[in-house]
Design an enzyme around this catalytic site. Structure first.
Site, mmCIF file in Angstrom:
data_model
loop_
_atom_site.group_PDB
_atom_site.id
_atom_site.type_symbol
_atom_site.label_atom_id
_atom_site.label_comp_id
_atom_site.label_asym_id
_atom_site.label_seq_id
_atom_site.Cartn_x
_atom_site.Cartn_y
_atom_site.Cartn_z
ATOM 1 N N GLY A 165 4.825 4.346 10.236
ATOM 2 C CA GLY A 165 3.997 5.548 10.298
ATOM 3 C C GLY A 165 3.822 6.002 11.733
ATOM 4 N N SER A 166 2.723 6.682 11.977
ATOM 5 C CA SER A 166 2.494 7.268 13.295
ATOM 6 C C SER A 166 2.123 6.208 14.318
ATOM 7 C CB SER A 166 1.374 8.310 13.211
ATOM 8 O OG SER A 166 0.114 7.671 13.034
ATOM 9 N N THR A 167 2.406 6.509 15.581
ATOM 10 C CA THR A 167 2.044 5.604 16.669
ATOM 11 C C THR A 167 0.535 5.437 16.754
ATOM 12 O OG1 THR A 167 4.047 6.121 17.924
ATOM 13 C CG2 THR A 167 2.169 5.283 19.171
ATOM 14 N N GLU A 192 6.904 0.054 12.920
ATOM 15 C CA GLU A 192 7.990 1.029 13.104
ATOM 16 C C GLU A 192 7.311 2.386 13.155
ATOM 17 O OE1 GLU A 192 10.261 3.847 12.726
ATOM 18 O OE2 GLU A 192 10.662 3.225 10.660
ATOM 19 N N GLY A 205 -0.470 3.073 14.138
ATOM 20 C CA GLY A 205 0.058 1.763 14.482
ATOM 21 C C GLY A 205 -0.809 1.037 15.491
ATOM 22 N N LYS A 228 0.872 -1.167 0.000
ATOM 23 C CA LYS A 228 0.000 0.000 0.000
ATOM 24 C C LYS A 228 0.910 1.218 0.000
ATOM 25 C CE LYS A 228 -2.488 3.485 1.876
ATOM 26 N NZ LYS A 228 -1.913 4.827 2.026
ATOM 27 N N CYS A 231 11.534 9.508 11.641
ATOM 28 C CA CYS A 231 11.074 9.066 12.961
ATOM 29 C C CYS A 231 12.207 8.965 13.965
ATOM 30 C CB CYS A 231 10.353 7.738 12.844
ATOM 31 S SG CYS A 231 11.260 6.511 11.883
#
Length: 506
Positions: A237-239, A259, A242, A185, A293
């Site tokens: 990506g972002s927490t 990650e 996630g 994606k 990040c």
């Protein structure tokens, strides 16, 4: 009359074929340096995902791919890495235009690192323990037991926009090395280079092994995470996202590698080389305009050297060339989007409101020829506390928060006082003491006297809310394999099997 060329249109790649989206809908791709539309990308949905997953599922049943000999797969990985190098100029142009990363960095670092990762794994799989024979045991009887590492199956890969090709390679290289099939994606913000490299790779791979579905996280990402035939998800990506992925993946007990965000802290010891720190700390936060990040966004400085170091960093920051990412002299390019630009400015404003001091930067930077670009000046903020919003939350921009400390225990406590645990560092001339400090820092990567020291044969990943699982190195293969034990008995006489006597009488 001169006609204005239409921007190129990027579809999905499914089963090795360029495939239009089912809804025939597309998303504008914007150049962050100019604000102009540079391409259209497919706005996929669950039906497109289903088509791609079916192709990947069928391809995984191909025994020639799934059980390819390590020596043959190694040659294929070398071919993939060399394909990146052979097309590096084209791929870099696409990446810079969509992401705003500088051409100097993308060509001088990313392309080489991508190829090197494929080469590293090409060597690793030659000796990787895909099959291990356990030593014989006398009880309950002598048997042969093999521990086998096999491909997980269909892997859903969701990449981020900040390093599109690099992050893609971190995921698909080990997935392919282990014999999986993949559905990618791509970020709708930066899909162009991803499309092109997957198109190139499909000339070397069997149909359906590597597929691409473009679109939003809401429609494509969610469908991929929830698809019952997807066995693993790897996400960068972002927490916040996630956590949502982890929850959704639990419905089908998918394997997940995450990650996520970070708030990297670097401790500067009193004996540190301040000239090195001034340039190294800025490299740690200003590379890719802070949109990494693992950036060094917190600098924890001993009070005896604080003022001198801040003065040196301010002088160096003002010399960073902010400009057109295609200019080889540019050191820092634009922010990815207007939304992200506004978020960064809001964090800087909150720092002022909470009593911190902006010693340089803190405003929009205007670049000739890129008047509509989203540029932020390199920013250094002092008089920070670790509980200030800008000092504890991930900004994802070129903003460095400087904090003072008096004793090393307090500095370590400050560094660890974060929900994140991706990166940390130490600047000192005493590298022996630094090793001891490194063991006390709660981060997946600890760097001494430098930053962004990632190498393809070393694992990278986070602790705490920075995620779990490791990418790069041979250890990344663990996340793309399942373990199976296969035992073979040799005794054919049931009367001589001691365990049978627990049930049967002879």
């Amino acid at each position: 009359m001169v006609s204005i060329a239409e921007p190129p249109c990027y579809n999905h790649i499914i089963n090795g074929q360029d495939t239009p989206p089912k809804e025939n809908a597309y998303i504008d791709v914007i150049c962050p340096a100019t604000g102009k539309i540079i391409a259209l990308t497919a706005d996929g949905d669950a039906r497109d995902v289903d088509l791609a997953v079916e192709a990947a599922s069928t391809a995984f049943k191909n025994k020639d791919w799934r059980f390819m000999a390590p020596e043959q797969r190694s040659k294929l990985l070398y071919q993939l890495g060399n394909t990146v190098l052979a097309n590096a100029q084209e791929l870099a142009q696409l990446e810079v235009e969509a992401s705003g990363g500088t051409i100097k960095r993308v060509m001088g670092l990313d392309m080489l690192a991508i190829a090197d990762l494929f080469f590293t794994l090409a060597e690793s799989i030659k000796d990787y323990p895909f099959i291990e024979n356990l030593a014989p045991k006398l009880l309950p009887e002598q048997v042969n037991t093999m521990v086998v590492r096999e491909a997980v199956g269909v892997c859903g890969v969701i990449t981020a926009w900040n390093f599109p090709l690099l992050l893609l390679a971190w995921k698909i290289a080990p997935a392919l090395a282990a014999g999986n099939t993949v559905v990618v994606k791509a970020s709708e913000l930066t899909p162009t280079s991803t499309y092109r490299v997957i198109e190139l790779f499909n000339t070397l791979l069997p149909p359906g092994v590597l597929n691409l579905v473009s679109g939003t996280g809401v429609k494509v990402g969610d469908a991929l995470v929830r698809h019952p035939k997807v066995n693993k998800i790897s996400f960068t990506g972002s927490t916040r996202t996630g956590k949502q992925i982890q929850t959704a993946a639990a419905e089908t007990l998918k394997r997940v590698t995450l990650e996520l965000g970070g708030k990297g802290a670097a401790i500067v010891m009193p004996d540190a080389n301040l000239e090195l720190v001034a340039h190294g700390a800025l490299f740690g936060i200003m590379m890719n305009a802070g949109q990494a990040c693992e950036s060094a966004s917190r600098l924890i400085v001993h009070e005896d050297i604080h003022d001198e170091l801040v003065a040196k960093m301010t002088e160096a920051a003002e010399k960073i060339a902010v400009g057109n990412p295609f200019d080889p002299n540019t050191g820092m390019g634009p922010i990815i989007s207007e939304q992200q630009f506004n978020k960064i400015i809001a964090y800087i404003d909150s720092a002022r409101e909470q009593g911190a001091k902006i010693v340089c930067g803190g405003e929009r930077r205007h670049v000739a020829g890129c008047e509509n670009g989203y540029f932020v000046a390199p920013t250094i903020i002092t008089e920070c506390r670790n509980d200030m919003t800008h000092a504890c939350e991930e900004i994802f921009g070129p903003v460095l928060s400087v904090l003072k400390y008096r004793d090393i225990d307090a500095a370590i406590d400050t560094a660890n006082d974060s929900v994140y645990g991706l990166s940390a560092g130490i600047w000192t001339e005493d590298v022996v003491e630094a090793q001891a400090i490194a063991r006390r820092l709660e981060a997946g990567s600890v760097w001494i006297n430098d930053w962004h020291m990632m190498r393809t044969d070393a694992p990278f990943g986070g602790m705490k809310q920075s995620g779990y699982g490791r990418e790069m190195s041979e250890l990344s293969l663990h996340s793309y394999t399942e373990i199976k034990a296969i035992s073979t008995a040799f005794e054919r006489d049931p009367r001589k099997k001691s365990t049978y006597q627990l049930v049967h009488s002879f």
